[in-house]
Design a protein around this motif. Structure first.
Motif, PDB file in Angstrom:
ATOM      1  N   LYS A   1      17.979  -9.630   2.761  1.00  0.00           N
ATOM      2  CA  LYS A   1      16.950  -8.875   3.471  1.00  0.00           C
ATOM      3  C   LYS A   1      15.734  -8.582   2.596  1.00  0.00           C
ATOM      4  N   ASP A   2      15.833  -8.860   1.304  1.00  0.00           N
ATOM      5  CA  ASP A   2      14.751  -8.550   0.364  1.00  0.00           C
ATOM      6  C   ASP A   2      13.911  -9.765  -0.009  1.00  0.00           C
TER       7      ASP A   2
ATOM      8  N   ASN B   1      11.266 -13.135   0.404  1.00  0.00           N
ATOM      9  CA  ASN B   1       9.941 -13.367   0.991  1.00  0.00           C
ATOM     10  C   ASN B   1      10.021 -14.172   2.285  1.00  0.00           C
TER      11      ASN B   1
ATOM     12  N   TYR C   1       4.578 -17.132   6.561  1.00  0.00           N
ATOM     13  CA  TYR C   1       4.682 -16.199   5.439  1.00  0.00           C
ATOM     14  C   TYR C   1       4.103 -16.818   4.171  1.00  0.00           C
TER      15      TYR C   1
ATOM     16  N   SER D   1       3.762  -6.661   3.542  1.00  0.00           N
ATOM     17  CA  SER D   1       4.431  -5.417   3.906  1.00  0.00           C
ATOM     18  C   SER D   1       5.428  -5.696   5.034  1.00  0.00           C
ATOM     19  N   LYS D   2       6.294  -4.735   5.302  1.00  0.00           N
ATOM     20  CA  LYS D   2       7.270  -4.910   6.378  1.00  0.00           C
ATOM     21  C   LYS D   2       6.579  -5.093   7.726  1.00  0.00           C
TER      22      LYS D   2
ATOM     23  N   LEU E   1       5.249  -8.574   7.841  1.00  0.00           N
ATOM     24  CA  LEU E   1       6.336  -9.526   8.066  1.00  0.00           C
ATOM     25  C   LEU E   1       6.704  -9.583   9.546  1.00  0.00           C
ATOM     26  N   VAL E   2       6.790  -8.415  10.171  1.00  0.00           N
ATOM     27  CA  VAL E   2       7.129  -8.379  11.601  1.00  0.00           C
ATOM     28  C   VAL E   2       6.018  -9.019  12.431  1.00  0.00           C
TER      29      VAL E   2
END
Length: 292
Positions: A14-15, A17, A238, A259-260, A263-264
């Motif tokens: 989950k961490d 790229n 990404y 950032s999260k 990413l979303v």
């Protein structure tokens, strides 16, 4: 020997790229992909361990490989991946290739030129893409585009973490000839802000990475599996967005990670865009193929 799992950094899938065994991928593939990821992540953490000396690291990597090949059961990650591969009738080749890169990390800290860096990527990154393609039963004709994308992801990561890699691991992935051409030195990587010379190095490598992404441009529509094609679209997006940051920001003093929320947002837009591009791109590829 110490269980390799005790040496993990705490970083998980989950961490990263890029998505790893995300909900986009068919559920039947996720357990195998996660077994591969955990094997690779464990090996990576061993190679980067702050306390272990080189002989201990190499011994642990050798034991992981031995367990992967059925020679012992001491390291759980090797045993689990061995069983998952056997269930699918897949060889351990790609996992073994990645271990070569981690042994290089233990023994080598500098790269002379771009070709040497790409050679490193041929073990550190390209086998991961090839593994994903093999899991989905894709043609080896997709390997060159996948290799280019995976190398781009790896070099993005090197550029994002160039200061941290030098300070904490004494590793420099910016080639020596690039540093020399712009008058930069390894000492520049210790600064809190990049020198103009170091920024020039980073920009040049970013341009070369951009060329790699152009080589991988059709991969998402080349693969037969729709879900995999969508995941590739997300990963490609990404990579391109990170590269944009690297071209205008200083990785020593500014944020060059997504950032999260980014990413979303990028993930959803590239998912739907990938479906559209796949439909129109597949048709274009079909029209351009002789005999179709």
């Amino acid at each position: 020997m110490t269980p390799a799992s005790d040496l993990r950094s705490g970083k998980t899938h989950k961490d990263e790229n890029f998505p790893v065994a995300s909900w986009i991928i068919h559920p039947r593939h996720r357990a195998l992909i996660l077994a591969f990821y955990n094997f690779v992540r464990t090996a990576d953490d061993i190679a980067d361990h702050a306390v272990l000396d080189a002989p201990a690291k190499l011994a642990l990597l050798d034991e992981l490989e031995a367990n992967l090949l059925g020679q012992g059961d001491a390291q759980r990650e090797g045993v689990v991946l061995r069983a998952a591969l056997a269930e699918r009738g897949m060889p351990p080749r790609h996992a073994q290739d990645v271990l070569i890169a981690f042994r290089m990390d233990v023994n080598r800290r500098r790269y002379g030129n771009w070709d040497e860096l790409i050679h490193y990527c041929s073990y550190s990154a390209m086998p991961v893409g090839r593994f994903m393609l093999d899991v989905h039963g894709e043609s080896k004709a997709t390997w060159p585009a996948s290799d280019a994308l995976c190398a781009a992801l790896q070099i993005n990561n090197h550029l994002q973490d160039c200061g941290e890699d030098y300070r904490e691991l004494d590793r420099v992935y910016i080639p020596d000839d690039t540093l020399a051409r712009f008058g930069a030195t390894h000492a520049d990587l210790k600064q809190t802000k990049a020198t103009p010379a170091l920024l020039s190095c980073i920009r040049e490598l970013a341009d070369k990475t951009d060329a790699l992404l152009r080589e991988s441009d059709l991969l998402a529509v080349q693969v037969a599996d729709i879900r995999l094609g969508c995941e590739i679209s997300v990963i490609d997006t990404y990579a391109r967005e990170i590269l944009k940051l690297l071209k205008v920001r200083d990785p020593l003093s500014e944020r060059v990670h997504l950032s999260k929320m980014e990413l979303v947002g990028y993930g959803l837009s590239s998912l739907f865009g990938g479906l559209w591009r796949r439909a129109t791109g597949s048709a274009a590829l079909s029209r351009s193929t002789p005999g179709t």
